[in-house]
Design a protein around this motif. Structure first.
Motif, short mmCIF file in Angstrom:
data_model
loop_
_atom_site.label_atom_id
_atom_site.label_comp_id
_atom_site.label_asym_id
_atom_site.label_seq_id
_atom_site.Cartn_x
_atom_site.Cartn_y
_atom_site.Cartn_z
N LEU A 136 -0.66 -2.36 -6.30
CA LEU A 136 -1.99 -2.83 -5.87
C LEU A 136 -2.23 -4.26 -6.34
O LEU A 136 -2.95 -5.02 -5.69
CB LEU A 136 -3.09 -1.89 -6.38
CG LEU A 136 -3.13 -0.52 -5.68
CD1 LEU A 136 -4.21 0.38 -6.28
CD2 LEU A 136 -3.37 -0.68 -4.19
N LEU A 148 -3.95 2.99 4.75
CA LEU A 148 -2.72 3.05 5.54
C LEU A 148 -2.98 3.72 6.88
O LEU A 148 -2.51 3.26 7.92
CB LEU A 148 -1.64 3.81 4.78
CG LEU A 148 -0.96 3.01 3.67
CD1 LEU A 148 -0.12 3.91 2.78
CD2 LEU A 148 -0.08 1.92 4.25
N GLN A 169 1.66 2.19 -9.64
CA GLN A 169 0.65 2.08 -8.59
C GLN A 169 -0.18 0.81 -8.80
O GLN A 169 -0.46 0.07 -7.84
CB GLN A 169 -0.25 3.30 -8.63
CG GLN A 169 -1.21 3.40 -7.45
CD GLN A 169 -2.04 4.64 -7.53
OE1 GLN A 169 -2.79 4.82 -8.50
NE2 GLN A 169 -1.95 5.49 -6.54
N LEU A 180 0.85 -1.20 0.00
CA LEU A 180 0.00 0.00 0.00
C LEU A 180 0.89 1.25 0.00
O LEU A 180 0.62 2.22 -0.71
CB LEU A 180 -0.92 0.02 1.22
CG LEU A 180 -2.11 -0.93 1.21
CD1 LEU A 180 -2.88 -0.84 2.52
CD2 LEU A 180 -3.04 -0.64 0.03
N LEU A 188 -11.87 -0.48 -3.89
CA LEU A 188 -10.45 -0.25 -4.10
C LEU A 188 -10.26 0.83 -5.16
O LEU A 188 -10.83 0.76 -6.25
CB LEU A 188 -9.76 -1.54 -4.55
CG LEU A 188 -8.26 -1.45 -4.75
CD1 LEU A 188 -7.55 -1.23 -3.41
CD2 LEU A 188 -7.71 -2.71 -5.41
N ALA A 220 2.24 1.76 -3.38
CA ALA A 220 1.20 2.32 -4.25
C ALA A 220 1.06 3.82 -3.99
O ALA A 220 0.91 4.62 -4.92
CB ALA A 220 -0.12 1.61 -4.03
N GLN A 221 1.15 4.19 -2.72
CA GLN A 221 0.98 5.60 -2.37
C GLN A 221 2.14 6.43 -2.89
O GLN A 221 1.97 7.56 -3.32
CB GLN A 221 0.89 5.74 -0.85
CG GLN A 221 0.53 7.14 -0.40
CD GLN A 221 0.42 7.26 1.10
OE1 GLN A 221 1.07 6.52 1.83
NE2 GLN A 221 -0.38 8.17 1.57
N VAL A 273 -6.10 4.32 -0.94
CA VAL A 273 -4.83 3.76 -0.44
C VAL A 273 -4.31 4.49 0.80
O VAL A 273 -4.04 3.85 1.83
CB VAL A 273 -3.77 3.72 -1.56
CG1 VAL A 273 -2.40 3.40 -1.01
CG2 VAL A 273 -4.16 2.69 -2.62
N PRO A 274 -4.18 5.82 0.77
CA PRO A 274 -3.71 6.49 1.99
C PRO A 274 -4.66 6.31 3.17
O PRO A 274 -4.23 6.26 4.31
CB PRO A 274 -3.62 7.97 1.59
CG PRO A 274 -4.29 8.09 0.28
CD PRO A 274 -4.39 6.76 -0.34
#
Lengths: 419, 266
Positions: A36, B88, A32, A20, B79, A23-24, B84-85
């Motif tokens: 993922l 996290l 990315q 993750l 998704l 990806a970020q 994504v952030p």
């Protein structure tokens, strides 16, 4: 603390944060998506840690697999990580109705290994912890291979306590299942930990013990590995004159080709460090004559680049420079850094100070980017010396003295290697 | 068990279809509504989508986590790069269960995810901790007691308990006597108050919230029960005792087989 530290590693990987995070951080959509893709692939593998006994449960698994496969299938065909992900998903498809999950281990270990070599260490660890969770007590060999890999990655990450726990855990299982060779290999790994912690005498002591025990048990492969690592330990302890015979002995002991090539390449590198450049060149040429893997070849070429700079052989320098450039794209970042360093110092030695500075600056940038502390220091030092306009050749190490009988014998045997 | 679904309607429909037999859902279409439901209703678990308001954000989920740390949370979302952030951040906040639309939301998986989380539900944890006290009780009676904690609004009398355990009232009472426990009415109060104490550890609840959540018509009745069991006000109880301390007190006063003797003596 021991169980808790490994548990922490395992807990954090259930969310697959490394992928993750990747990806970020990605700078492109493609990158990315690949990150993922890995995230989704590992979440699919996670499901195999549970027993999927009912048809309903398997239907749920198929649903997830179909979606995951569709996602990774459209990733670029030339992206190595995407290819690994596709192999893993294909393996999941094969085991979904099978009793055993064993087929998942090889593609997962291969993916972990590739990530490690690419210096994506947190990602590699995530993959390894994911597959280790699938251990059902029936495939100890795979578990030991994964544990060794995990320990090595933890060591590379500088997480020495957790690495130590992994080595201990692996050794207990190896001893319990009568896998003596794996036990030796894990003991070698643990001995290297002492090196990383700066306790070179303890590392040397443990490696000598493993080598002796392996010899007694008739395990030549383990003896070769222990001897090879002992050579490195002796070199780190600035006893390179003792290290050279050990490296060459490892070369003679190894039965597998890759081990032999690496040991001979290291012998050449150590001889170069000591200033025995003819012998170094002979050893490194002998490595190239064996048609080595790309990894071994690139290391040997980089060493020869440096040898030719030190001997003032511009012709050979340019030859090895051309060859190194053809290998550049396939090199992991730490090797590219080494290449830039070798080119920088080499060109500077031949008086091309401008070009030399540029390559050293590249080396510095790469070392900073990849967090390669030692290389960064070496490149900055070399650049500083170059910019001070000292006689660069004169700054290269002088041949070490004294010669020992073992070292002399080794040099003679190296020179006698068939051309 | 009541589950809050703070998710888009399409996800809520999937949840109901997958697990509607075993769980009851209440739907929140916004974060304010979600908070109200958690405070006032016997919600024991929550399924939330960080993109409930449209744009994925971690703040609301993190807020829930801070206000109600004992409430099991499951994320259910789509998704996308934007999530994504958020994943996290909520991962750092300790949320471990994520369901992704199109990947993890087959009905079997949705159902399994909810069932798995029930182990972390407060009422289940409490009943496990006092399982030794109820040793020998028939399973139906244990289950009825646990359900009483979960559905306080549907239990008012010992008869309600007996009915849920599928036995007559006298038999129900005899089980408690046989185990040297207080009578069912007292046990219901004690367990409820201990459960309330656990909920009070979450900063998101006021005393009035807890009273409403546990089916008390008036906060004063709740306060009276707390005083009976622990000898202090709910506010004092919240800050004075850790959960294991509270349980220890209750064990020594009510569950050590001495209650009957003490009652007779007094």
């Amino acid at each position: 603390m021991t169980a808790t530290s490994i548990e922490k590693v395992e807990q954090s990987s259930r969310f697959h944060e490394p992928f993750l995070s990747r990806a970020q951080r990605s700078e492109s959509t493609l990158e990315q998506r690949r990150a993922l893709g890995a995230f989704l692939t590992l979440r699919l593998v996670d499901q195999f840690a549970r027993k999927q006994e009912s048809e309903e449960a398997r239907a749920g698994l198929r649903y997830q697999m179909k979606s995951t496969r569709e996602y990774v299938e459209v990733l670029p065909s030339n992206a190595v990580d995407a290819e690994h992900q596709r192999h893993i998903v294909a393996a999941c498809d094969r085991v979904i109705d099978a009793d055993s999950r064993h087929s998942l281990w090889p593609p997962m270990l291969a993916y972990g290994f590739w990530l490690e070599k690419d210096l994506q260490l947190l990602e590699a660890l995530d993959v390894l912890v994911t597959i280790l969770r699938l251990y059902d007590g029936t495939n100890a060999r795979d578990y030991l291979a994964a544990t060794r890999q995990q320990a090595r990655v933890l060591r590379l990450l500088g997480r020495f306590d957790e690495a130590h726990d992994a080595y201990d855990r692996g050794e207990r299982l190896a001893v319990g299942t009568g896998d003596q060779h794996s036990a030796f290999v894990l003991r070698i790994g643990r001995a290297i930990l002492h090196q990383k912690r700066g306790n070179l005498p303890e590392s040397e002591r443990q490696l000598r013990k493993v080598a002796a025990d392996a010899e007694e048990a008739g395990d030549t492969a383990a003896r070769a590995m222990a001897t090879h690592d002992l050579a490195i330990a002796l070199h780190l302890a600035e006893r390179t004159a003792d290290a050279v015979p050990m490296a060459f002995l490892a070369y003679e002991l190894y039965e597998d080709r890759l081990g032999r090539q690496r040991a001979l390449s290291d012998t050449g590198a150590l001889l170069k460090e000591m200033g025995h450049l003819d012998a170094a060149r002979r050893a490194l040429h002998a490595v190239l004559e064996e048609n080595p893997s790309r990894e071994v070849r690139s290391r040997a070429v980089l060493e020869l680049l440096e040898v030719s700079a030190r001997t003032g052989d511009r012709f050979s320098f340019e030859r090895w420079r051309r060859e190194a450039e053809t290998l550049r794209d396939a090199l992991p970042v730490d090797e590219v850094c080494n290449l830039e360093f070798a080119l920088g110092t080499g060109l500077a030695a031949f008086g091309s100070t401008g070009a030399g500075e540029r390559h050293l600056e590249n080396a510095i940038a790469l070392a900073e980017q990849a967090g390669l502390g030692e290389r960064l220091f070496a490149a900055e030092k070399a650049l500083h010396e170059l910019q001070e306009r000292r006689d660069f050749v004169a700054t290269l190490p002088k041949p070490e003295q004294p010669m020992t009988p073992e070292l002399q014998g080794t040099i003679e045997r190296v020179m006698a290697l068939a051309p | 068990m009541l589950v809050l679904a703070a998710v888009p309607k399409v996800f809520a429909v999937k949840l109901r279809r997958a697990a509607g037999q075993r769980f009851t859902f209440c739907w929140a279409d916004g974060w304010g509504c979600a908070l109200d439901l958690i405070r006032r209703e016997p919600v024991e678990m929550a399924v939330v989508d960080p993109a409930l308001d449209g744009e994925p954000r971690s703040q609301e989920v993190e807020r829930l986590r801070v206000l109600f740390p004992s409430l099991p949370l499951i994320l259910y979302t789509k998704l996308s790069p934007a999530i994504v952030p958020v994943l996290l951040r909520v991962g750092e906040a300790g949320i471990r269960e994520v369901l992704l639309d199109g990947y993890d939301d087959h009905p079997a998986r949705l159902s399994d995810a909810l069932v798995d989380e029930t182990a972390r539900v407060l009422s289940r944890q409490l009943m496990e901790e006092i399982d030794d006290v109820l040793d020998g009780f028939p399973r139906e009676l244990k289950w009825a007691l646990e359900t009483m904690v979960r559905e306080p609004g549907s239990f008012h009398t010992v008869q309600d308990l007996a009915d849920r355990a599928r036995m007559d009232r006298r038999t129900c009472t005899r089980w408690f006597t046989k185990s040297h426990l207080p009578p069912p009415k007292v046990m219901l109060t004690v367990i409820r108050v201990v459960y309330a104490h656990r909920l009070l550890q979450d900063p998101g609840y006021t005393v009035e919230d807890i009273a409403a959540k546990l089916g008390y018509a008036k906060p004063r009745s709740f306060a009276m029960h707390v005083k009976e069991v622990f000898g202090m006000t709910p506010g004092d109880l919240r800050v004075s005792l850790a959960p294991d301390e509270a349980l220890q007190i209750v064990r020594s006063r009510y569950f050590n087989g001495e209650y009957e003797r003490l009652e007779s003596a007094s």
